[in-house]
Design a protein around this motif. Structure first.
Motif, PDB file in Angstrom:
ATOM      1  N   LYS A   1     -12.675  36.012 -20.198  1.00 17.09           N
ATOM      2  CA  LYS A   1     -13.832  35.939 -19.872  1.00 17.09           C
ATOM      3  C   LYS A   1     -14.775  35.026 -20.778  1.00 17.09           C
ATOM      4  CE  LYS A   1     -13.720  40.887 -17.981  1.00 17.09           C
ATOM      5  NZ  LYS A   1     -13.213  40.947 -16.802  1.00 17.09           N
ATOM      6  N   ASN A   2     -13.926  34.345 -20.985  1.00 20.27           N
ATOM      7  CA  ASN A   2     -15.317  32.996 -20.973  1.00 20.27           C
ATOM      8  C   ASN A   2     -15.010  31.941 -19.646  1.00 20.27           C
ATOM      9  OD1 ASN A   2     -15.692  33.364 -24.028  1.00 20.27           O
ATOM     10  ND2 ASN A   2     -14.488  32.647 -24.665  1.00 20.27           N
ATOM     11  N   LEU A   3     -14.241  32.573 -19.223  1.00 24.48           N
ATOM     12  CA  LEU A   3     -13.990  32.131 -18.131  1.00 24.48           C
ATOM     13  C   LEU A   3     -15.023  32.329 -16.905  1.00 24.48           C
ATOM     14  CD1 LEU A   3     -12.835  29.562 -15.785  1.00 24.48           C
ATOM     15  CD2 LEU A   3     -11.168  31.820 -14.763  1.00 24.48           C
ATOM     16  N   THR A   4     -16.330  32.206 -15.991  1.00 22.02           N
ATOM     17  CA  THR A   4     -16.927  32.383 -15.139  1.00 22.02           C
ATOM     18  C   THR A   4     -16.489  31.827 -13.895  1.00 22.02           C
ATOM     19  OG1 THR A   4     -18.683  32.567 -16.326  1.00 22.02           O
ATOM     20  CG2 THR A   4     -18.426  33.277 -13.900  1.00 22.02           C
ATOM     21  N   CYS A   5     -16.049  32.091 -12.579  1.00 24.86           N
ATOM     22  CA  CYS A   5     -16.120  31.483 -11.472  1.00 24.86           C
ATOM     23  C   CYS A   5     -16.617  32.144 -10.280  1.00 24.86           C
ATOM     24  CB  CYS A   5     -13.908  31.994 -11.005  1.00 24.86           C
ATOM     25  SG  CYS A   5     -13.371  31.505 -12.429  1.00 24.86           S
ATOM     26  N   ILE A   6     -17.344  31.355  -9.439  1.00 28.58           N
ATOM     27  CA  ILE A   6     -17.990  30.834  -8.657  1.00 28.58           C
ATOM     28  C   ILE A   6     -17.744  31.261  -7.377  1.00 28.58           C
ATOM     29  CG2 ILE A   6     -20.450  30.391  -7.447  1.00 28.58           C
ATOM     30  CD1 ILE A   6     -20.933  29.781 -10.523  1.00 28.58           C
ATOM     31  N   PHE A   7     -17.678  31.861  -6.099  1.00 24.74           N
ATOM     32  CA  PHE A   7     -17.271  31.857  -5.694  1.00 24.74           C
ATOM     33  C   PHE A   7     -18.326  32.149  -4.141  1.00 24.74           C
ATOM     34  CE2 PHE A   7     -15.189  35.332  -1.969  1.00 24.74           C
ATOM     35  CZ  PHE A   7     -14.788  33.960  -1.085  1.00 24.74           C
ATOM     36  N   VAL A   8     -18.638  30.815  -3.744  1.00 27.29           N
ATOM     37  CA  VAL A   8     -19.231  30.533  -2.786  1.00 27.29           C
ATOM     38  C   VAL A   8     -19.488  30.647  -1.168  1.00 27.29           C
ATOM     39  CG1 VAL A   8     -21.170  29.062  -1.548  1.00 27.29           C
ATOM     40  CG2 VAL A   8     -20.184  28.759  -4.118  1.00 27.29           C
ATOM     41  N   ASP A   9     -19.371  31.992  -0.956  1.00 26.00           N
ATOM     42  CA  ASP A   9     -19.092  32.992   0.091  1.00 26.00           C
ATOM     43  C   ASP A   9     -19.455  32.161   1.778  1.00 26.00           C
ATOM     44  OD1 ASP A   9     -18.468  33.731   2.913  1.00 26.00           O
ATOM     45  OD2 ASP A   9     -17.689  35.513   1.713  1.00 26.00           O
ATOM     46  N   HIS A  10     -18.991  30.892   2.037  1.00 25.41           N
ATOM     47  CA  HIS A  10     -20.211  30.245   3.356  1.00 25.41           C
ATOM     48  C   HIS A  10     -20.739  30.792   4.861  1.00 25.41           C
ATOM     49  CE1 HIS A  10     -16.484  28.412   4.433  1.00 25.41           C
ATOM     50  NE2 HIS A  10     -16.881  27.706   4.044  1.00 25.41           N
ATOM     51  N   GLY A  11     -19.525  32.101   4.503  1.00 28.13           N
ATOM     52  CA  GLY A  11     -19.868  32.644   6.022  1.00 28.13           C
ATOM     53  C   GLY A  11     -18.807  32.604   7.090  1.00 28.13           C
ATOM     54  N   LEU A  12     -18.384  31.244   6.811  1.00 25.05           N
ATOM     55  CA  LEU A  12     -17.456  30.581   7.518  1.00 25.05           C
ATOM     56  C   LEU A  12     -15.796  30.776   7.372  1.00 25.05           C
ATOM     57  CD1 LEU A  12     -19.251  27.178   7.741  1.00 25.05           C
ATOM     58  CD2 LEU A  12     -19.384  29.120   8.873  1.00 25.05           C
ATOM     59  N   LEU A  13     -15.376  32.020   6.982  1.00 23.00           N
ATOM     60  CA  LEU A  13     -14.256  32.593   6.413  1.00 23.00           C
ATOM     61  C   LEU A  13     -13.406  33.000   7.950  1.00 23.00           C
ATOM     62  CD1 LEU A  13     -14.566  33.247   2.644  1.00 23.00           C
ATOM     63  CD2 LEU A  13     -13.434  30.648   3.634  1.00 23.00           C
ATOM     64  N   ARG A  14     -12.465  33.121   7.466  1.00 23.05           N
ATOM     65  CA  ARG A  14     -11.680  34.150   8.069  1.00 23.05           C
ATOM     66  C   ARG A  14     -11.844  35.351   8.580  1.00 23.05           C
ATOM     67  NH1 ARG A  14      -6.152  31.396   7.569  1.00 23.05           N
ATOM     68  NH2 ARG A  14      -7.244  31.129   5.126  1.00 23.05           N
ATOM     69  N   LYS A  15     -11.321  36.342   8.448  1.00 22.80           N
ATOM     70  CA  LYS A  15     -11.613  37.397   9.130  1.00 22.80           C
ATOM     71  C   LYS A  15     -11.233  38.695   7.613  1.00 22.80           C
ATOM     72  CE  LYS A  15     -11.349  41.617  12.182  1.00 22.80           C
ATOM     73  NZ  LYS A  15     -10.974  41.841  13.244  1.00 22.80           N
ATOM     74  N   ASN A  16     -12.863  39.186   7.183  1.00 26.54           N
ATOM     75  CA  ASN A  16     -12.136  39.985   5.581  1.00 26.54           C
ATOM     76  C   ASN A  16     -11.553  39.454   4.000  1.00 26.54           C
ATOM     77  OD1 ASN A  16     -12.498  42.251   7.107  1.00 26.54           O
ATOM     78  ND2 ASN A  16      -9.950  42.624   7.590  1.00 26.54           N
ATOM     79  N   GLU A  17     -11.610  37.644   4.917  1.00 20.55           N
ATOM     80  CA  GLU A  17     -11.317  36.935   3.791  1.00 20.55           C
ATOM     81  C   GLU A  17     -11.858  36.951   2.686  1.00 20.55           C
ATOM     82  OE1 GLU A  17     -10.740  32.596   4.738  1.00 20.55           O
ATOM     83  OE2 GLU A  17      -8.694  32.345   3.677  1.00 20.55           O
TER      84      GLU A  17
END
Ligand code: XMP
Length: 512
Positions: free
Chosen positions: A242-258
């Protein structure tokens, strides 16, 4: 890292150089590609079990032809010279290299002395890829000819006492029969390698090293859902939890359900500390009315950094920033041009914007196929590990012209049908990239008794290994027919489907 054995590959500018390094690693020996003019001191420091000289476009008689360090042949380290590498070895050691009247090119039968350790286990005739104009007309003193072709009297040579070997052909390409066996023989019979490069031990050692290096400090990683960043993140999470944090920026330009799939995968399966930022509206408003592909890329790249930076600030100072850089991005070419790094690979220069102390790049020494093997070793699902490449700017460069939410939905539905049918037909393993494009073109159609005026969807599917060149995939008509009929029936506002039958070059893979 635990692996002690190293093969150094001196890069003389040939087009297959990275392939040589990969073949060596496939034989379970770690290899590094270094510039041809690496100094003797550096070589001694690295203490390789063997050295391979690659081919290259130059002639040994050329004014600026690349040369290796003086004294390299006296180090007592086994050397295998391939093509130009063999000619250079010959030239430096007093043999003769000559220009042939015609270039010998293609799969060529080589008569070989299979008593040589280099050709152990071979028949006395074998087809290898030849690609050269110059050739060795006289081997240096102390050398013996161990291979010849119709046009090349010295297609292979050896000096067993000094453990120096030369081959005019290219063992590293698939076109050469048993090519990897030649490399294997060099590594095991001549360099006496034991084969300590295994992905399982790489994973084990990396986790241990990362644990020691990072300890209780904090690391931050930008997760895109792509293979490299995923493998880097999972590796880190195994090391520091848990000392790792991942940031996932969802730009809304991904494929279906991705977006949802990425989130579920990392949260549920790997228990990773993941922050998903739903930034669709920000991206869409910035992109509103923009039609130029390069502008789209720029806007998305910049906005991505901004969103990431804002989230990172909330976390505060972190000690390490994790990047999914892989080996082909860091190899410095022998001819002084550093390899082309696509600007999008490092998410557009993140380091300048984030408050961190050090970068960790746990995959820095791995080729793509090794990254995939690492992923499997870490139990990342196969569909993610073998995921087809998806561009950073996402569907924005698959919608020609301006981007709207409606268009994104049309494209997502069409693309998802295409991918589903390719998978059902079992073609997903042989086609390297396949997707739908929403062309900005509307045309007339007829549905029932009604005239329609709707969009045209283009399907794109290519077969390639390096994504630099590729051919369009000959998808069976029945599959295309099914995809086409499903798309026009199931996706509203589409009344026509076309298939892109252009290879790269001259076309690119993406339409924008
Ligand atoms: P092209 O279209 O140049 O694509 O033949 C070659 C490969 O690169 C991917 N690609 C991109 N990837 N950001 C990315 O992350 C981009 O802007 C971008 N443009 C192309 C493309 O999907 C293909 O795999």
């Amino acid at each position: 890292m635990k692996n002690n054995e190293l093969i150094l590959i001196l890069d003389f500018g040939g087009q297959y150089n990275q392939l040589i390094a990969r073949r060596v690693r496939e034989c379970n020996v770690y290899s590094e590609v270094v510039p041809f003019d690496i100094s003797l001191e550096k070589i001694k420091e690295k203490n390789p079990k063997g050295i391979i000289f690659t081919g290259g476009p130059a002639s040994v008689y050329g004014e600026d032809s690349p040369k290796c360090a003086d004294g390299i042949f006296e180090l007592g380290i086994p050397i295998l010279g391939i093509c130009y590498g063999m000619q250079l070895m010959t030239h430096v050691l007093g043999g003769t290299v000559q220009k042939a009247q015609t270039r010998e090119y293609g799969s060529t039968q080589v008569e070989i002395e299979n008593t040589s350790s280099l050709f152990q286990g071979f028949e006395n005739k074998n087809n290898f890829l030849m690609s050269h104009t110059d050739f060795v007309s006289k081997v240096p003193d102390g050398f013996k000819t161990i291979g010849k072709t119709l046009h090349c009297p010295n297609a292979a040579m050896e000096n067993t006492k000094k453990r120096l070997y030369g081959i005019q052909f290219h063992p590293e390409v698939n076109l050469s029969e048993n090519g990897t066996k030649v490399i294997h023989n060099f590594l095991y019979n001549i360099c006496k390698c034991s084969g300590d490069w295994q992905i399982s031990s790489f994973v084990e050692d990396s986790i241990k090293t990362l644990k020691e290096k990072i300890g209780n400090k904090k690391a931050l990683c930008a997760l895109s859902g792509g293979v490299d960043s995923s493998v880097a993140a999972v590796l880190l999470s195994k090391a520091i939890g848990k000392n790792l944090t991942c940031i996932f920026v969802d730009h809304g330009l991904l494929r279906k359900n991705e977006g949802d799939e990425v989130e579920q995968n990392y949260k549920n399966q790997f228990d990773i500390n993941l922050i998903r930022v739903n930034a669709k509206n920000r991206f869409l408003s910035k992109l509103s009315g923009v039609t130029d592909p390069e502008k789209k890329r720029k806007i998305i790249g910049e906005e991505f950094i901004r969103v990431f930076e804002e989230e990172a600030k909330k976390i505060g100072t972190v000690d390490f920033l994790v990047q999914g850089t892989i080996y082909p991005d860091v190899i410095e070419s022998g001819l002084g041009k550093s390899s082309v790094i696509k600007s999008h690979h490092n998410v557009g220069g993140l380091p300048d914007y984030v408050d961190f102390k050090e970068i960790v790049e746990p995959l820095r020494n791995l080729f793509k196929d090794e990254v995939r093997k690492t992923g499997l070793e870490l139990e990342i699902p196969e569909n993610l590990v073998y995921r087809q490449p998806f561009p950073g700017p996402g569907l924005a460069i698959r919608i020609i012209g301006d981007i709207t939410e409606d268009k994104l939905n049309i494209l997502r539905d069409a693309d998802s049908i295409f991918r589903e049918e390719i998978f059902k037909a079992g073609l997903h393993k042989s086609i390297n990239q396949y997707f739908a494009v929403l062309t900005n073109l509307k045309s007339v159609g007829v549905m029932g008794d009604e005239r329609t005026y709707d969009y045209t969807i283009a399907l794109r599917a290519v077969e390639t290994t390096d994504f630099m060149t590729g051919v369009w995939s000959k998808i069976p008509y029945e599959v295309l027919e099914k995809v086409s009929s499903r798309i026009v029936n199931e996706v509203k506002f589409v009344n026509r489907v076309v298939y892109d039958i252009t290879s790269k070059p001259p076309a690119t893979i993406e339409w924008e």
